[in-house]
Design a protein around this motif. Sequence first.
Motif, short mmCIF file in Angstrom:
data_model
loop_
_atom_site.label_atom_id
_atom_site.label_comp_id
_atom_site.label_asym_id
_atom_site.label_seq_id
_atom_site.Cartn_x
_atom_site.Cartn_y
_atom_site.Cartn_z
N ALA A 1 75.92 78.54 29.14
CA ALA A 1 77.45 79.05 29.16
C ALA A 1 77.49 79.96 30.47
O ALA A 1 78.31 80.17 31.33
CB ALA A 1 77.94 79.52 28.00
N LEU A 2 76.37 80.92 30.39
CA LEU A 2 76.48 81.92 31.64
C LEU A 2 76.16 81.35 32.92
O LEU A 2 77.00 81.69 33.99
CB LEU A 2 75.25 83.00 31.42
N GLY A 3 75.27 80.34 33.04
CA GLY A 3 75.14 79.75 34.40
C GLY A 3 76.38 78.75 34.68
O GLY A 3 76.75 78.83 35.94
N SER A 4 77.21 78.02 33.68
CA SER A 4 78.40 77.59 34.14
C SER A 4 79.54 78.62 34.48
O SER A 4 80.28 78.22 35.44
CB SER A 4 78.92 76.59 32.68
N ALA A 5 79.41 79.63 33.97
CA ALA A 5 80.35 80.81 34.44
C ALA A 5 80.36 81.06 35.90
O ALA A 5 81.09 81.12 36.56
CB ALA A 5 80.46 81.89 33.28
N LEU A 6 78.91 81.32 36.11
CA LEU A 6 78.48 81.63 37.32
C LEU A 6 79.03 80.52 38.59
O LEU A 6 79.61 80.64 39.61
CB LEU A 6 77.15 82.11 37.72
N LEU A 7 78.76 79.41 38.04
CA LEU A 7 79.08 78.30 38.83
C LEU A 7 80.61 78.26 38.94
O LEU A 7 81.17 78.22 40.25
CB LEU A 7 78.78 76.80 38.23
N GLY A 8 81.52 78.39 38.11
CA GLY A 8 82.79 78.51 38.16
C GLY A 8 83.20 79.59 38.98
O GLY A 8 84.33 79.49 39.86
N GLU A 9 82.62 80.73 38.76
CA GLU A 9 83.19 81.92 39.63
C GLU A 9 82.77 81.74 41.24
O GLU A 9 83.28 82.17 42.23
CB GLU A 9 82.39 83.33 39.37
N SER A 10 81.67 80.98 41.36
CA SER A 10 81.34 80.75 42.90
C SER A 10 82.00 79.54 43.52
O SER A 10 81.74 79.16 44.59
CB SER A 10 79.82 80.43 42.86
N GLY A 11 82.91 78.87 42.84
CA GLY A 11 83.43 77.59 43.36
C GLY A 11 82.48 76.60 43.25
O GLY A 11 82.48 75.68 44.26
N LYS A 12 81.38 76.40 42.46
CA LYS A 12 80.53 75.36 42.48
C LYS A 12 79.72 75.59 43.39
O LYS A 12 78.87 74.52 44.02
CB LYS A 12 81.16 73.67 42.28
N ARG A 13 79.47 76.42 44.24
CA ARG A 13 78.53 76.62 45.35
C ARG A 13 77.73 77.97 45.10
O ARG A 13 78.14 79.12 45.22
CB ARG A 13 79.65 76.76 46.46
N LEU A 14 76.42 77.76 44.67
CA LEU A 14 75.61 78.92 43.82
C LEU A 14 74.06 78.59 44.29
O LEU A 14 73.64 77.61 44.42
CB LEU A 14 76.04 78.72 42.51
N ARG A 15 73.60 79.61 44.67
CA ARG A 15 71.99 79.47 44.82
C ARG A 15 71.74 81.02 43.68
O ARG A 15 72.24 81.79 43.18
CB ARG A 15 71.63 80.42 45.74
N VAL A 16 70.65 80.42 42.78
CA VAL A 16 70.26 81.25 41.49
C VAL A 16 68.97 81.39 41.31
O VAL A 16 68.04 80.63 41.66
CB VAL A 16 70.72 80.85 40.18
N TRP A 17 68.34 82.62 40.95
CA TRP A 17 67.01 83.07 41.01
C TRP A 17 66.46 82.49 39.54
O TRP A 17 67.26 82.97 38.73
CB TRP A 17 66.58 84.33 41.35
N ALA A 18 65.22 82.24 39.60
CA ALA A 18 64.42 81.96 38.17
C ALA A 18 63.09 82.95 38.48
O ALA A 18 62.22 82.29 38.81
CB ALA A 18 64.15 80.56 37.81
N HIS A 19 63.27 84.07 37.94
CA HIS A 19 62.08 84.88 38.19
C HIS A 19 60.89 84.52 37.53
O HIS A 19 60.95 84.70 36.19
CB HIS A 19 62.66 86.48 38.31
N GLY A 20 59.79 84.39 38.03
CA GLY A 20 58.49 84.05 37.20
C GLY A 20 58.51 82.42 37.10
O GLY A 20 57.45 81.94 36.80
N GLY A 21 59.57 81.76 37.29
CA GLY A 21 59.45 80.16 37.35
C GLY A 21 59.28 79.73 36.00
O GLY A 21 58.68 78.69 35.72
N HIS A 22 60.01 80.30 34.95
CA HIS A 22 59.39 79.93 33.36
C HIS A 22 59.97 78.58 33.45
O HIS A 22 61.11 78.34 33.68
CB HIS A 22 60.21 81.09 32.48
N PRO A 23 59.36 77.82 32.53
CA PRO A 23 59.78 76.35 32.20
C PRO A 23 61.31 76.23 31.76
O PRO A 23 62.05 75.25 32.15
CB PRO A 23 58.97 75.81 31.24
N ALA A 24 61.70 77.26 30.88
CA ALA A 24 62.95 77.22 30.35
C ALA A 24 64.01 77.35 31.39
O ALA A 24 65.31 76.78 31.23
CB ALA A 24 63.18 78.34 29.19
N ALA A 25 63.86 78.27 32.31
CA ALA A 25 64.81 78.62 33.55
C ALA A 25 64.75 77.30 34.27
O ALA A 25 65.90 77.08 34.75
CB ALA A 25 64.07 79.81 34.17
N ARG A 26 63.60 76.80 34.56
CA ARG A 26 63.48 75.32 35.41
C ARG A 26 64.42 74.36 34.67
O ARG A 26 65.28 73.68 35.46
CB ARG A 26 62.15 74.95 35.72
#
Length: 319
Positions: free
Chosen positions: A104-129
């Motif tokens: 839900a948070l990721g979708s909200a950021l996508l919406g706020e960015s106009g579906k144009r987004l770069r996002v960090w996954a610090h530590g590269g955890h499997p769940a984030a990937r």
Amino acid sequence: MSDVVNDVSGQRRIEALDELTPELVADVLRLIGEAAAVDGQPAVSEQGRLQLKGRRAGVRHVLLRGADKELVGYGQLEESDPVEAPAGEFVVHPAHRGRGHGRALGSALLGESGKRLRVWAHGGHPAARHLAQVLGMSLFRELRQMRRPLADLDLPEPVLPEGVTVRTFRPGLDDEAWLAVNAAAFAHHPEQGSLTQRDLDDRKAEGWFEAEGFFLAERAGEFGGDTAGETAGEIVGFHWTKVHAEQGLGEVYVLGVRPGAQGGGLGKALTTIGLRHLADKGLPTAMLYVDADNAAAVSVYERLGFVTHETDLMYRTES
């Protein structure tokens, strides 16, 4: 300005704000800290944490609350880069994961960015990937954290290029000159190269800041080639170190050499000077961050004894 960007059957409520109150800043920092204690590193970068305070141009804060109105997730969107897509970071409290809040948070950021987004996954955890893939994002950038022991540090004596001396940073006196050199040295780097006086002031106000660990290299004479005619005393490089006291880590925080002053061994000399400073403070380990595709820098650090500790991953939309 405040927008409710999602409200799902009373299960969660997501609100986007341009500015946080001091109380909300404290709540968000507490959430980030409690998540970091479980994850091993903060899900929101230092820059993101500094941007919590006060109104920042191009920065939006996304708050996710559960059914009981408790803050259980936070996201930040930054739109300062004139070319690249907006950059985002977000985190869900460990006690509230597995309930769809991250999506839900990721979708909200996508919406706020106009579906144009770069996002960090610090530590590269499997769940984030996995979440990045669910959101339709692909791997774009890898940032390595490298470490080396500082005990019994055995590095050759630093050799500075002819006419170059090293001194420490003078807060208030060197700000403008350092910002100019930093911008030139990191013109290719969207986060570091765009630092402003406010960004520098934010860092100087932090408890970890020590001018004695911020080294500036100055050339006493004139450059040759494209930089001919430059006056004496111009900053040509720097090594800003940082101490993470609680973790027992010393960081090669920012290391830069001005274009036109590269190739003479200045970067290696500045690295050695900073590492010796951190070792003299009794810190057992040094760390740094470097882009995985910067083969030249990775090679230099490996020759200095650094090895990869973990990797942060950035994902982006294809549009």
